[in-house]
Write an enzyme that holds these catalytic residues in place. Structure first.
Site, short mmCIF file in Angstrom:
data_model
loop_
_atom_site.label_atom_id
_atom_site.label_comp_id
_atom_site.label_asym_id
_atom_site.label_seq_id
_atom_site.Cartn_x
_atom_site.Cartn_y
_atom_site.Cartn_z
N TYR A 89 -18.02 14.21 -16.69
CA TYR A 89 -18.33 12.82 -16.38
C TYR A 89 -19.27 12.75 -15.17
CZ TYR A 89 -17.58 8.14 -14.48
OH TYR A 89 -17.76 6.89 -13.95
N LYS B 96 -8.86 4.12 -19.68
CA LYS B 96 -9.26 4.51 -21.02
C LYS B 96 -8.08 4.47 -21.99
CE LYS B 96 -13.29 5.29 -19.07
NZ LYS B 96 -13.08 5.31 -17.62
N ASP C 72 -9.02 17.16 -16.09
CA ASP C 72 -9.23 15.76 -16.42
C ASP C 72 -8.85 15.60 -17.88
OD1 ASP C 72 -10.20 13.27 -17.17
OD2 ASP C 72 -11.96 13.37 -15.87
N ARG D 204 0.83 -1.21 0.00
CA ARG D 204 0.00 0.00 0.00
C ARG D 204 0.86 1.25 0.00
NH1 ARG D 204 -1.73 2.28 4.59
NH2 ARG D 204 -1.71 0.29 5.69
#
Length: 385
Positions: A103, A200, A175, A50
């Site tokens: 979005y 994407k 973004d 992590r």
């Protein structure tokens, strides 16, 4: 490496051959923890997955190089990246200025998850600089930009908005998912941070989920990094490796996506079935000149407004074959979606609601003649109903 061309950086940044075996592809460090040489004696700085992982670090080096950033963080999803960024920077009472075409998941995160925490969000037409000035408040900490926007492909002048926001003491987040760094580098235009759904175009093959934050300003690195460590939405080693592999072909893929999408947009403007064609590569697009200035190509996304209305749009989305009906975007295969009931269902009934006659196309890298033929047969199919 920063002086190398984009395509070279995409292939080589963070991708040194394995020093032990000489393997040209760095290994996947599929380990949850790391042996210490005594208490606190971390080998290479690694302690627990992590907190850090060599495979993830390779991807983060690659991401920073692509966007020209000082650092980058890789996350389990695009929304996980957005959440860590927002929680790391904002405090109760702060305000976010958001574009009015974004979005749906970003809008949902801000207005339903973070609003009870005391974060205020308003929307504005960010392509209108006077509207940006009017919407800023003393408590505005972030101006959140999507350009091209999702799904109506609006274009925002990043440099102009950054100048206005910085004068008001606000940071600018862009973004960059739709454009990808192959076509646009917002940090070079004055943005402070960039976010991606790496699912994407960066991953590019519809086989991995991920997100990223890239920093253009050192002051945001520590709080967002702490948020990632404390909450733990990191990308897994295999996911990071798959994203790295996808990035190596980003430049050539995005060029083909862009060529195909522009060809389809130019075909669509002559079809009476479409009342609107949303693509910044068209000279008729209101943001065309700005897009041409701040992008090196116009991207693989476009949206179409069916002249016959919502029912025709829904039917068209269900009538294509090569354009497969699915959410997401940016993969090598073409996808079609109906945003009002799919990707943007969370903004229905709000000021951000997508027109109900709109379908969204993620144009893949197939032969463009086949893609146009598929759209034509889709139109013929709904006309015969």
């Amino acid at each position: 490496m920063s002086d190398r061309a984009f395509a070279t950086r995409a292939i080589h940044s963070g991708q040194q051959a394995d020093p032990v075996t000489g393997a040209i592809i760095p290994p996947i460090y599929q380990s949850s923890t790391h042996v210490q040489d005594g208490i606190g004696g971390f080998r290479g700085g690694y302690e627990y997955n992590r907190a850090g992982n060599p495979t993830r670090d390779s991807l983060q080096t690659q991401l920073a190089a692509l966007e020209g950033g000082v650092a980058a963080l890789s996350f389990a999803s695009g929304l996980a990246a957005e959440d860590a960024l927002l929680r790391g920077i904002l405090r109760p009472g702060d305000h976010v200025l958001l574009g009015n075409d974004v979005y749906g998941g970003t809008y949902r995160l801000l207005t339903t998850v973070l609003a009870p925490w005391g974060i205020a969000t308003t929307t504005a037409e960010l392509s209108d600089l006077d509207a940006v000035r009017a919407a800023l408040r003393p408590e505005t900490k972030i101006v959140w930009v999507e350009t091209p926007s999702n799904p109506l492909l609006k274009i925002v002048d990043i440099a102009a908005v950054a100048e206005i926001a910085h004068a008001a003491g606000a940071a600018v987040v862009v973004d960059n998912t739709f454009a990808s760094p192959a076509l646009q580098q917002p940090l070079s235009l004055g943005a402070d941070l960039v976010v991606h759904s790496t699912t994407k175009y960066l991953g590019g093959h519809s086989d991995v989920l991920g997100g990223a934050v890239v920093f253009g300003d050192d002051r945001f690195v520590e709080p967002v990094t702490f948020q990632q460590f404390a909450v733990g939405a990191v990308s897994a080693p295999l996911d990071a490796w798959l994203t790295t592999r996808g990035i190596k072909t980003l430049d050539v893929r995005v060029r083909r996506h862009s060529e195909n999408a522009l060809a389809i947009a130019e075909w669509a403007v002559d079809r009476p079935e479409f009342g609107e064609v949303y693509h910044p590569g068209l000279s008729s697009h209101p943001g065309h000149e700005i897009a041409a200035r701040q992008m090196s190509g116009f991207g693989g996304m476009l949206s179409l407004g069916l002249a016959a209305g919502p029912e025709a749009a829904r039917a068209f989305a269900e009538s294509t074959e090569l354009f497969q009906l699915a959410e997401s975007l940016g993969g090598v295969e073409s996808l079609i979606g109906y945003p009002p009931e799919m990707t943007h269902a969370s903004v229905r009934g709000t000021a951000l609601a997508v027109p109900e006659n709109v379908v969204r196309l993620s144009v893949g890298i197939e032969d463009v003649a086949d893609l146009i033929a598929d759209l034509e047969q889709g139109l013929a199919r709904i006309a015969s109903r």
